[in-house]
Motif scaffolding. Sequence first.
Motif, short mmCIF file in Angstrom:
data_model
loop_
_atom_site.label_atom_id
_atom_site.label_comp_id
_atom_site.label_asym_id
_atom_site.label_seq_id
_atom_site.Cartn_x
_atom_site.Cartn_y
_atom_site.Cartn_z
N UNK A 74 0.86 -1.18 0.00
CA UNK A 74 0.00 0.00 0.00
C UNK A 74 0.90 1.23 0.00
N UNK A 75 0.67 2.12 -0.95
CA UNK A 75 1.53 3.29 -1.09
C UNK A 75 0.72 4.53 -1.45
N UNK A 76 1.38 5.68 -1.31
CA UNK A 76 0.83 6.89 -1.89
C UNK A 76 0.96 6.81 -3.40
N UNK A 77 0.02 7.40 -4.15
CA UNK A 77 0.21 7.51 -5.59
C UNK A 77 1.52 8.25 -5.87
N UNK A 137 0.56 11.83 -12.44
CA UNK A 137 0.64 10.50 -11.84
C UNK A 137 -0.64 10.16 -11.06
N UNK A 138 -1.22 11.15 -10.38
CA UNK A 138 -2.45 10.89 -9.64
C UNK A 138 -3.57 10.53 -10.61
N UNK A 139 -3.66 11.23 -11.72
CA UNK A 139 -4.70 10.92 -12.70
C UNK A 139 -4.50 9.53 -13.30
N UNK A 140 -3.23 9.15 -13.56
CA UNK A 140 -2.96 7.84 -14.15
C UNK A 140 -3.25 6.71 -13.17
N UNK A 141 -2.91 6.91 -11.91
CA UNK A 141 -3.01 5.83 -10.94
C UNK A 141 -4.36 5.77 -10.22
N UNK A 142 -5.09 6.89 -10.18
CA UNK A 142 -6.35 6.89 -9.43
C UNK A 142 -7.55 7.29 -10.27
N UNK A 143 -7.30 7.99 -11.36
CA UNK A 143 -8.41 8.51 -12.16
C UNK A 143 -8.96 9.81 -11.62
N UNK A 144 -8.40 10.30 -10.51
CA UNK A 144 -8.86 11.56 -9.90
C UNK A 144 -8.17 12.73 -10.61
N UNK A 145 -8.96 13.69 -11.06
CA UNK A 145 -8.40 14.86 -11.72
C UNK A 145 -8.18 15.97 -10.69
#
Length: 340
Positions: free
Chosen positions: A208-211, A229-237
Motif C-alpha cells: 500500500x503506497x501513496x500515488x 501520476x495521480x490521474x494515471x493511478x487513481x483517475x482523480x483529476x
Amino acid sequence: MGPCPGPSFQPMETIAGSTCAKLLDTMAAAAASSRARFLLGFRRRAPLPLPPLPLPSPVARAATRRRGVRMASSASAPPSTTIEVPGAAGPVIVVGAPGLPEADFRNAVDSALFKQWLSNLQSEKGVLTYGRLNLTRILIQGVDMFGKRVGFLKFKADIIDEETKTKVPGIVFARGPAVAVLILLECNGQKYAVLTEQVRVPVGKFLLELPAGMLDDEKGDFVGTAVREVEEETGIKLNIEDMIDLTALLDPATGGRMIPSPGGCDEEIGLFLYRGRVDEETIRSLQGKETGLRDHGELIKLRVVPYSQLWRSTADAKALCAVALYEMAKRDGLLPSANL
C-alpha cells in the motif's frame, strides 16, 4: 674261416630313446638362444619414427590468421573516457564494465542522471566541496533504457579520503527525482486517504503506497508530474492550484526534497498534499478500483482508508513521511486554508 662277425645291433627302443633325447636337447638350446637374441634385439631396437605432420595449405594458413584477428577484436578493451570534475584533484577516468555495450556506456555518460550526480558532488554540501574527499574513477556497471532515455543507472565511484587514503563506499543506483501525493478526501465529516496497492518486485510483496511516479523529463516539473501520476493511478483529476508542496516547507539547506535511501540510491522525492471534499458514492467507487497503465505493467488497485488509521496501514516511507510533514505543518500553522 669262421664266419665274419656281423654288425652289432642295439635294440630299437634304446636307439630311439637316446636319439630323441639328444634331438630334444638340441632343439631346446636352439630355441633358448633364438629367444634370447629376439629379446635382446627387441630391447635395443629404436622406435619407429612418427610420420611427419602435413603442412597446412596456404588457404588454411590464411583462414587461421583471419580467425586470430576476429578473436583479438572480440577481446577489445571496455569503453572508457576521461572527464573534468570541479573539486576533483585531477581528470576522472570513466570506464564501462566488461561486456557493457558502447552505446549503453555513451548513453550513461550523457544522461541527466549522471550529470545530476556530478553536479551534486559540487553543491554546497557536496562530497568534493571541502577538499578532504577526492573522486578518481567511475565504473559504469549497468544501464536500463526507458524508451530513448536512461531510466536506471548503476555505477561505482572510487571516492578517496585524502587523510586516511581509504575508499568511501561508493556504489550508486541512480533513478533520479520522483513525486508522491497525499490525497485527503473529506466525506460527511470523516477524512480519508487514497492509497494504491501494487506489486513491488524488488521487495517481493504487494504494498500500500501513496500515488507516486518518476519525473519523465529533465525540466524538474514536480507539480505537473504529481498531477499527472495521480490521474494515471487513481483517475482523480486534480487542479495544480490546489497542490501543496510539503517538502518545500523543509529548511532550504535540505534541498527541499525527501531522500528515502541515500546509502545506495540517489532518489529524491517531492511530497505533495491534495485536499478535497466528496460524497459517499465517490468513496465507494474508488474502493477497489483497478487503475494504472496496463501496457506499462502497472497492476494497481485503489484502497481508501480513514486518515486516522493511515500511519498504521502501510510501511511505505513516502506515506509515513507525508503524514509527519502534514501534521507538523498543520501544528505550526504553515498550511493554507483548504478550499473545500
